[in-house]
Design a protein around this motif. Structure first.
Motif, PDB file in Angstrom:
ATOM      1  N   UNK A  97      49.264 -30.986  -6.758  1.00 55.74           N
ATOM      2  CA  UNK A  97      48.016 -30.885  -7.776  1.00 55.74           C
ATOM      3  C   UNK A  97      48.192 -29.517  -8.566  1.00 55.74           C
ATOM      4  N   UNK A  98      49.002 -28.556  -8.149  1.00 56.58           N
ATOM      5  CA  UNK A  98      48.965 -27.283  -8.921  1.00 56.58           C
ATOM      6  C   UNK A  98      50.080 -27.310 -10.059  1.00 56.58           C
ATOM      7  N   UNK A  99      50.745 -28.353 -10.299  1.00 55.80           N
ATOM      8  CA  UNK A  99      51.627 -28.561 -11.475  1.00 55.80           C
ATOM      9  C   UNK A  99      51.037 -28.745 -12.681  1.00 55.80           C
ATOM     10  N   UNK A 100      51.818 -27.913 -13.664  1.00 59.06           N
ATOM     11  CA  UNK A 100      51.523 -28.226 -14.974  1.00 59.06           C
ATOM     12  C   UNK A 100      52.659 -28.514 -15.761  1.00 59.06           C
ATOM     13  N   UNK A 101      53.190 -29.727 -16.157  1.00 60.97           N
ATOM     14  CA  UNK A 101      54.454 -29.954 -16.672  1.00 60.97           C
ATOM     15  C   UNK A 101      54.353 -30.287 -17.982  1.00 60.97           C
ATOM     16  N   UNK A 102      55.373 -29.606 -18.914  1.00 59.63           N
ATOM     17  CA  UNK A 102      55.370 -29.851 -20.210  1.00 59.63           C
ATOM     18  C   UNK A 102      55.817 -31.027 -20.755  1.00 59.63           C
ATOM     19  N   UNK A 103      54.994 -31.843 -21.511  1.00 58.52           N
ATOM     20  CA  UNK A 103      55.476 -33.272 -22.101  1.00 58.52           C
ATOM     21  C   UNK A 103      56.148 -32.765 -23.429  1.00 58.52           C
ATOM     22  N   UNK A 104      57.519 -32.472 -23.552  1.00 57.36           N
ATOM     23  CA  UNK A 104      58.202 -32.278 -24.675  1.00 57.36           C
ATOM     24  C   UNK A 104      59.041 -33.155 -25.091  1.00 57.36           C
TER      25      UNK A 104
END
Length: 146
Positions: A97-104
């Motif tokens: 739940x802490x992840x912030x993943x770049x959608x690149x």
């Protein structure tokens, strides 16, 4: 992929038997299915009620087309279970739940599956990064720091 040649787009739409094309208003017309322009979509006409679709782990989540480098591109159905296997209890990465993943990545590239579904199926968030920012060293730095 809006950057793909029109012939390739038309081939994929026809080959897949798509009944609906999700696109943007600035993209060229592709003959065939009903067109829904996402940037002009009025969501107020839709309800939050379930669609009642019969879906199981073996049902196709999406179709990914090969590059066609050895001939004609081929559509590959990716089932829901393959996505789950990739991003939940996979043995190589702990998404949470802490992840912030770049959608690149390009959504037409299979790497986008991990970038989108790993955070969403584990309580994290997807951070969409504009292509101009991805291609700019300073722009990418700024968006990652933000």
């Amino acid at each position: 992929d809006g950057n793909a040649p029109a012939e390739r787009q038309a081939f994929m739409v026809g080959d897949s038997g798509a009944a609906l094309l999700l696109t943007h208003s600035d993209q060229p017309e592709v003959a065939g299915p009903r067109r829904v322009e996402l940037d002009r979509l009025d969501l107020s006409t839709y309800t939050a009620a379930p669609l009642g679709l019969a879906v199981d782990a073996g049902s196709a989540a999406y179709i990914m087309y090969t590059s066609g480098s050895t001939g004609t591109p081929k559509g590959v159905q990716v089932p829901h279970r393959a996505i789950v296997r990739l991003v939940i209890n996979n043995g190589f990465a702990d998404f949470n739940h802490q992840d912030r993943v770049a959608f690149a990545s390009n959504p037409a590239f299979d790497a986008s599956t991990l970038e989108v579904w790993a955070p969403l199926l584990n309580g994290g968030a997807v951070v969409v990064i504009d292509q101009d920012q991805v291609l700019s060293r300073q722009g990418l730095r700024e968006v990652l720091l933000d």
